[in-house]
Design a protein around this motif. Structure first.
Motif, short mmCIF file in Angstrom:
data_model
loop_
_atom_site.label_atom_id
_atom_site.label_comp_id
_atom_site.label_asym_id
_atom_site.label_seq_id
_atom_site.Cartn_x
_atom_site.Cartn_y
_atom_site.Cartn_z
N HIS A 149 15.07 6.74 -29.63
CA HIS A 149 15.27 5.31 -29.78
C HIS A 149 15.27 4.92 -31.26
CE1 HIS A 149 10.93 4.66 -30.36
NE2 HIS A 149 10.74 5.40 -29.32
N ALA A 150 15.92 3.80 -31.53
CA ALA A 150 16.01 3.29 -32.90
C ALA A 150 16.13 1.78 -32.85
CB ALA A 150 17.23 3.89 -33.60
N HIS A 151 15.61 1.13 -33.87
CA HIS A 151 15.82 -0.31 -33.98
C HIS A 151 15.78 -0.75 -35.44
CE1 HIS A 151 11.39 -0.28 -33.93
NE2 HIS A 151 11.48 -1.38 -34.65
N LEU A 152 16.58 -1.76 -35.73
CA LEU A 152 16.67 -2.38 -37.05
C LEU A 152 16.35 -3.85 -36.88
CD1 LEU A 152 17.49 -2.58 -40.06
CD2 LEU A 152 19.88 -2.75 -39.29
N THR A 153 15.31 -4.31 -37.56
CA THR A 153 14.88 -5.70 -37.48
C THR A 153 14.97 -6.33 -38.87
OG1 THR A 153 13.34 -5.13 -35.71
CG2 THR A 153 12.99 -7.24 -36.80
N ILE A 154 15.64 -7.48 -38.92
CA ILE A 154 15.80 -8.18 -40.19
C ILE A 154 15.19 -9.56 -40.06
CG2 ILE A 154 17.45 -9.10 -41.87
CD1 ILE A 154 19.31 -6.79 -41.01
N ASN A 155 14.16 -9.81 -40.85
CA ASN A 155 13.44 -11.10 -40.84
C ASN A 155 13.09 -11.54 -39.42
OD1 ASN A 155 13.42 -11.40 -43.68
ND2 ASN A 155 15.54 -12.09 -43.61
N GLY A 156 12.59 -10.61 -38.62
CA GLY A 156 12.13 -10.90 -37.27
C GLY A 156 13.19 -10.90 -36.20
N VAL A 157 14.45 -10.66 -36.56
CA VAL A 157 15.55 -10.66 -35.60
C VAL A 157 16.09 -9.24 -35.46
CG1 VAL A 157 17.85 -11.57 -35.08
CG2 VAL A 157 16.15 -13.03 -36.21
N THR A 158 16.19 -8.77 -34.23
CA THR A 158 16.72 -7.43 -33.99
C THR A 158 18.22 -7.42 -34.21
OG1 THR A 158 14.98 -6.96 -32.38
CG2 THR A 158 16.95 -5.57 -32.29
N GLU A 159 18.66 -6.63 -35.18
CA GLU A 159 20.10 -6.52 -35.47
C GLU A 159 20.72 -5.37 -34.69
OE1 GLU A 159 22.78 -5.17 -39.16
OE2 GLU A 159 21.83 -7.14 -39.40
N HIS A 160 19.98 -4.29 -34.52
CA HIS A 160 20.51 -3.12 -33.81
C HIS A 160 19.38 -2.47 -33.04
CE1 HIS A 160 21.71 1.19 -33.42
NE2 HIS A 160 22.84 0.62 -33.09
N GLN A 161 19.74 -1.97 -31.85
CA GLN A 161 18.74 -1.32 -31.00
C GLN A 161 19.43 -0.23 -30.20
OE1 GLN A 161 15.97 -4.04 -29.13
NE2 GLN A 161 16.41 -3.07 -27.17
N PHE A 162 18.77 0.90 -30.06
CA PHE A 162 19.31 2.02 -29.28
C PHE A 162 18.17 2.63 -28.49
CE2 PHE A 162 19.67 6.67 -28.99
CZ PHE A 162 20.82 6.79 -28.24
N ASP A 163 18.42 2.93 -27.23
CA ASP A 163 17.47 3.62 -26.36
C ASP A 163 18.23 4.64 -25.55
OD1 ASP A 163 15.85 4.37 -24.12
OD2 ASP A 163 14.62 2.60 -24.43
N ILE A 164 17.86 5.90 -25.67
CA ILE A 164 18.60 6.97 -25.00
C ILE A 164 18.55 6.83 -23.47
CG2 ILE A 164 16.74 8.65 -24.88
CD1 ILE A 164 18.91 10.76 -25.65
N ASN A 165 17.46 6.25 -22.95
CA ASN A 165 17.32 6.12 -21.49
C ASN A 165 18.32 5.14 -20.90
OD1 ASN A 165 15.20 7.98 -21.26
ND2 ASN A 165 13.74 6.44 -21.89
N THR A 166 18.73 4.18 -21.70
CA THR A 166 19.71 3.22 -21.20
C THR A 166 21.04 3.36 -21.92
OG1 THR A 166 18.98 1.56 -22.80
CG2 THR A 166 17.93 1.54 -20.62
N SER A 167 21.08 4.26 -22.94
CA SER A 167 22.27 4.42 -23.78
C SER A 167 22.80 3.08 -24.23
CB SER A 167 23.36 5.21 -23.05
OG SER A 167 22.94 6.51 -22.78
N LYS A 168 21.85 2.20 -24.52
CA LYS A 168 22.19 0.82 -24.85
C LYS A 168 22.14 0.62 -26.37
CE LYS A 168 19.76 -3.52 -24.53
NZ LYS A 168 18.72 -4.25 -23.86
N GLN A 169 23.18 0.04 -26.89
CA GLN A 169 23.22 -0.35 -28.29
C GLN A 169 23.54 -1.83 -28.35
OE1 GLN A 169 25.31 2.06 -31.19
NE2 GLN A 169 25.71 3.53 -29.58
N GLU A 170 22.85 -2.51 -29.23
CA GLU A 170 23.13 -3.94 -29.41
C GLU A 170 23.53 -4.19 -30.85
OE1 GLU A 170 19.55 -5.87 -28.22
OE2 GLU A 170 19.87 -5.44 -26.14
#
Length: 170
Positions: A149-170
């Protein structure tokens, strides 16, 4: 327990998950895969029963001493065999899927990643430096298929998120 000292004097930290030198009679790096696999069928009571029966084991990265905590006591074991390092490493070895986290607040950013192939930490990054490093490392680790899993948060707001279990990217 967040830190303790090995008999050789090295400090051992227990301040995060997915440690390569910690196990619960199964490798710490495999523990969450186990929980993910059984999450849909295990009840909360079964989880607490399971947790009650596990014991934590640590291996010193300096002298390779094994430290077992059981029933409120500490037991130390020094391996007699040369090359007995990394005994608690994931069964996946270098292919264990790790994680990456990046955060930017106000004027400074930091990023951390950990896999069994490499780990890194950078801080005091500008927003553009942080984003460039995050997306480059994300693609690299994902291409190698070693990212959980990975996530990028900028000033409290999630800009990018990845989770292998859901193969979800935002």
């Amino acid at each position: 327990m967040s830190k303790f000292t090995c008999l050789c004097g090295s400090i051992i930290s227990d301040s995060s998950d997915f440690e390569s030198y910690k196990a619960r009679y199964i490798a710490d790096q495999d523990y969450y895969d186990f929980l993910d696999e059984y999450q849909q069928t295990i009840t909360e009571r079964q989880f607490h029963v399971f947790s009650r029966y596990t014991r934590e084991i640590f291996q010193c990265s300096t002298c390779h001493n094994l430290i077992v905590f059981s029933k409120g006591e500490r037991f130390d074991f020094n391996p007699l065999t040369l090359g007995a390092d990394n005994l608690l490493l994931s069964r996946s070895g270098k292919n264990w899927k790790g994680m990456m986290s990046a955060t930017f607040r106000q004027q400074s950013g930091e990023i951390y990643w950990q896999t069994n192939q490499e780990q890194g930490f950078r801080q005091h990054l500008s927003l553009s430096e942080l984003k460039e490093l995050y997306y480059r490392k994300f693609e690299e680790l994902k291409t190698l298929n070693i990212l959980r899993h990975a996530h990028l948060t900028i000033n409290g707001v999630t800009e990018h998120q990845f989770d292998i279990n859901t193969s979800k990217q935002e």
